[in-house]
Design an enzyme around this catalytic site. Structure first.
Site, PDB file in Angstrom:
ATOM      1  N   HIS A 100       0.833  -1.202   0.000  1.00 32.09           N
ATOM      2  CA  HIS A 100       0.000   0.000   0.000  1.00 32.09           C
ATOM      3  C   HIS A 100       0.869   1.255   0.000  1.00 32.09           C
ATOM      4  O   HIS A 100       0.435   2.327  -0.429  1.00 32.09           O
ATOM      5  CB  HIS A 100      -0.912   0.034   1.230  1.00 32.09           C
ATOM      6  CG  HIS A 100      -1.964  -1.036   1.223  1.00 32.09           C
ATOM      7  ND1 HIS A 100      -1.739  -2.296   1.707  1.00 32.09           N
ATOM      8  CD2 HIS A 100      -3.252  -1.011   0.788  1.00 32.09           C
ATOM      9  CE1 HIS A 100      -2.843  -3.024   1.574  1.00 32.09           C
ATOM     10  NE2 HIS A 100      -3.770  -2.272   1.022  1.00 32.09           N
ATOM     11  N   ASP A 146      -4.909  -5.966  -7.699  1.00 33.25           N
ATOM     12  CA  ASP A 146      -5.085  -5.271  -6.435  1.00 33.25           C
ATOM     13  C   ASP A 146      -5.256  -3.792  -6.785  1.00 33.25           C
ATOM     14  O   ASP A 146      -5.057  -3.377  -7.941  1.00 33.25           O
ATOM     15  CB  ASP A 146      -3.882  -5.506  -5.522  1.00 33.25           C
ATOM     16  CG  ASP A 146      -4.246  -5.419  -4.045  1.00 33.25           C
ATOM     17  OD1 ASP A 146      -5.309  -4.857  -3.719  1.00 33.25           O
ATOM     18  OD2 ASP A 146      -3.460  -5.907  -3.213  1.00 33.25           O
TER      19      ASP A 146
END
Length: 629
Positions: A277, A352
């Site tokens: 992330h 993702d």
């Protein structure tokens, strides 16, 4: 005599009829006194009630019809082919929209989300609390009804993917009114894949009940790095075949219940030392290592016919020597060479989130979308990462720019329309498994939500308790009838206090800060002394909160002290306390785990869990210490 009795009975019946007639006349008189507005409102409510009942009956009939029509492989294949054929009738703009799954602000169907669904024709949406999409079950059902009600392509309804991350444990987006399951690692500690099967069934019932048809679970990563900052408890364990067994059970159960799921994160995020992330993890693995360790859970998911596999934003320099920092999500060698080629996967490859730092920092969302599609991805996911970074207002603009970038890439020939058609067809085939439900009436009485019932809660608590693992016991347990006990725990874990209040009421409780202060240490020392020197210290996230380790050592330094340690987060925390006489792992802070711990201390049950990961110097996968020593 009998004749007299009959006559009296007839007179009584006549009197009763007269009274009923009088009551009806009174009621009519009262009704006659109602205003025209009252009468109109009552009639409207009566008609509305009939409408709800008719729609509910129709909805149930439609569900029954669908279950009959889709009950055979031939029927399902015909439906898939029917959906796939729609690609030939779509415009280029509609086809581009179908390969995007987007985030939007709020929980009302208007503005940005209406534009994304009706104009951009997006293939799906993903819901998050941080972007304001989530809430109580019935409100969520109304939002998903609105979304599906406006999802049309070429004038005909085409279901949207409506997705959440509902893994169990800490990554469970739906909380208010939904069953909260323990972590995947806790399930791995039970050693029983049937627990994953049952968990998936309950999740599917709850998610489908509120209109969510895609669950981005299970996590198929093998957690081989104890310091992994983003997987950890989300993994079923550190053994590839243990993980594979639970992944397969979860996928098979989800499919049988009609919920689409996605095994993630291919080719494997379990060894990463960087949170994707934020940054880009890089792993020095070749194909042989991946096939030996990372691939078995994905092979199991494919064998179970998982409809989707999600990619990982990790770099694999040995597979991409020409570009060592290329994320796997953007790598043809990984998506086409390994996933499509080596593993033979034919389903939907979903990225993702392309807003994650691992790809956005270098490529930006528009170029990342095009490159991921070129690499072999089918569904381009844009999550709520910008909301996490305080830039949520930019989300929809970036999403539209990415759609335009892919549209331009097809128009320019950079991406062939044949390639686009192939992805859209895979997406449509997956959507054919979403039953075309009628809209459920919005009145709360007919919301048909089955979230968070007692059976689900009890099952989750049982699983959490079954997972609790005794890693060491050197004369700490059993406590005995005269033994005292202090329980020291982070105050945010109030479930610990509740469990011991109920299960071991004589224990002395000491809630402390995540990083215990000097005052916390002083109170804990005094309480341990008053309890006869024996204490359980519950820790969680010791690497982030080193004062917890200092607290344990300060208590252990007291004369005659016996200090047991309970890891209420990652079991790797126990490696800091190898000398402690008692070590217990709960794999998360689920109330059911703490209830089981209190029951064991009360000598009412036994530990049943086994390590799903290796703890060097303490035990390998499958280890559990005996209770009495």
């Amino acid at each position: 005599m009998l004749e007299d009795i009959m006559q009296r009975a007839m007179r009584s019946l006549a009197l009763l009829c007269t009274l009923c007639l009088l009551l009806n006349l009174v009621a009519a008189a009262v009704a006659h006194g109602q205003t025209d507005e009252d009468l109109e409102r009552n009639e409207k409510n009566r008609l509305l009630e009939q409408t709800y009942k008719k729609r509910l009956k129709a909805w149930r009939a439609e569900r029954l019809r669908e279950s009959v029509l889709l009950s055979t492989p031939r029927a399902r294949q015909e439906r898939e082919d029917e959906f796939a054929a729609r690609v030939s009738d779509m415009s280029l703009r509609e086809k581009v929209g179908q390969v995007f799954m987007v985030t939007f602000p709020g929980n009302v169907y208007s503005g940005d989300v209406a534009d994304l669904v009706e104009k951009e024709k997006v293939g799906g949406v993903i819901l998050y609390g941080i972007s304001g999409n989530l809430g109580p079950a019935r409100r969520l059902k109304r939002l998903t009804d609105e979304l599906q009600g406006h999802a049309t392509v070429d004038g005909d309804h085409l279901p949207l993917f409506v997705a959440v991350d509902q893994e169990g444990g800490t990554v469970s987006r739906l909380r208010d009114g939904f069953t909260q399951f323990p972590s995947a690692m806790a399930l791995g500690a039970t050693g029983d894949p049937d627990n994953a099967d049952y968990e998936a069934r309950i999740m599917a019932t709850e998610l489908l009940g509120v209109g969510v048809n895609v669950d981005f679970a299970p996590v198929a990563d093998v957690n081989t790095n104890p310091e992994n900052p983003v997987i950890g408890l989300r993994s079923f364990g550190s053994d590839p075949y243990l993980v594979a067994a639970f992944v397969r059970a979860f996928v098979e159960s989800s499919r049988s219940e009609g919920l689409l799921c996605a095994a993630k994160h291919f080719p494997g995020h379990g060894e990463a030392a960087v949170d994707s992330h934020v940054g880009l993890p890089s792993l020095p693995f070749d194909a042989a290592r991946l096939e030996r360790v990372e691939f078995p859970p994905f092979i199991a998911a494919i064998a179970a016919k998982t409809p989707m596999i999600m990619t990982a934003h990790i770099a694999l320099p040995k597979l991409n020597p020409e570009d060592p920092t290329l994320p796997a999500t953007l790598s043809p060698a990984v998506l086409q060479g390994l996933l499509r080629g080596t593993l033979g996967y034919k389903g939907v490859i979903v990225t993702d989130s392309l807003f994650m730092g691992a790809v956005m920092k270098r490529f930006g969302p528009a170029e990342a979308a095009v490159k991921a599609f070129e690499a072999g991805a089918d569904l381009l996911l844009f999550g709520a990462d910008l909301y996490d970074r305080g830039e949520g207002e930019k989300t929809v603009g970036y999403e539209k720019a990415a759609m335009q970038a892919l549209y331009d890439a097809v128009k320019s020939g950079r991406v062939s329309e044949k390639r686009l058609d192939a992805s859209v067809e895979r997406i449509l085939r997956a959507k054919s498994r979403i039953a075309p439900r009628l809209l459920v009436p919005r009145d709360d009485r007919y919301a048909l939500v089955s979230a968070g019932d007692d059976a689900g809660r009890e099952a989750a608590e049982f699983m959490a308790g079954e997972a609790v693992t005794l890693v060491r016991n050197q004369g700490f347990l059993p406590l005995g009838e005269t033994g005292g006990l202090a329980v020291i725990y982070p105050k945010k874990l109030d479930a610990v206090g509740k469990a011991f209040d109920s299960g071991l009421p004589w224990a002395k409780l000491v809630p402390v800060a995540d990083d215990p202060t000097d005052d916390d240490v002083a109170r804990a020392k005094a309480t341990v002394k008053a309890a006869g020197g024996r204490a359980l210290v519950v820790v969680s996230g010791v690497a982030r909160h080193p004062a917890q380790e200092a607290l344990v050592r300060a208590l252990a330094a007291q004369k005659g002290a016996k200090i047991g340690v309970v890891a209420a987060g990652l079991p790797y925390d126990l490696l800091q306390f190898k000398e402690a006489p008692l070590l217990v792992a709960t794999y998360g802070a689920h109330p059911g785990a703490f209830a089981a711990l209190a029951a064991v201390c009360a000598d009412e049950q036994r530990f049943t869990g086994h390590l799903p990961v290796s703890l060097p110097g303490l035990g390998d996968v499958g280890f559990a210490a005996p209770l009495r020593r």
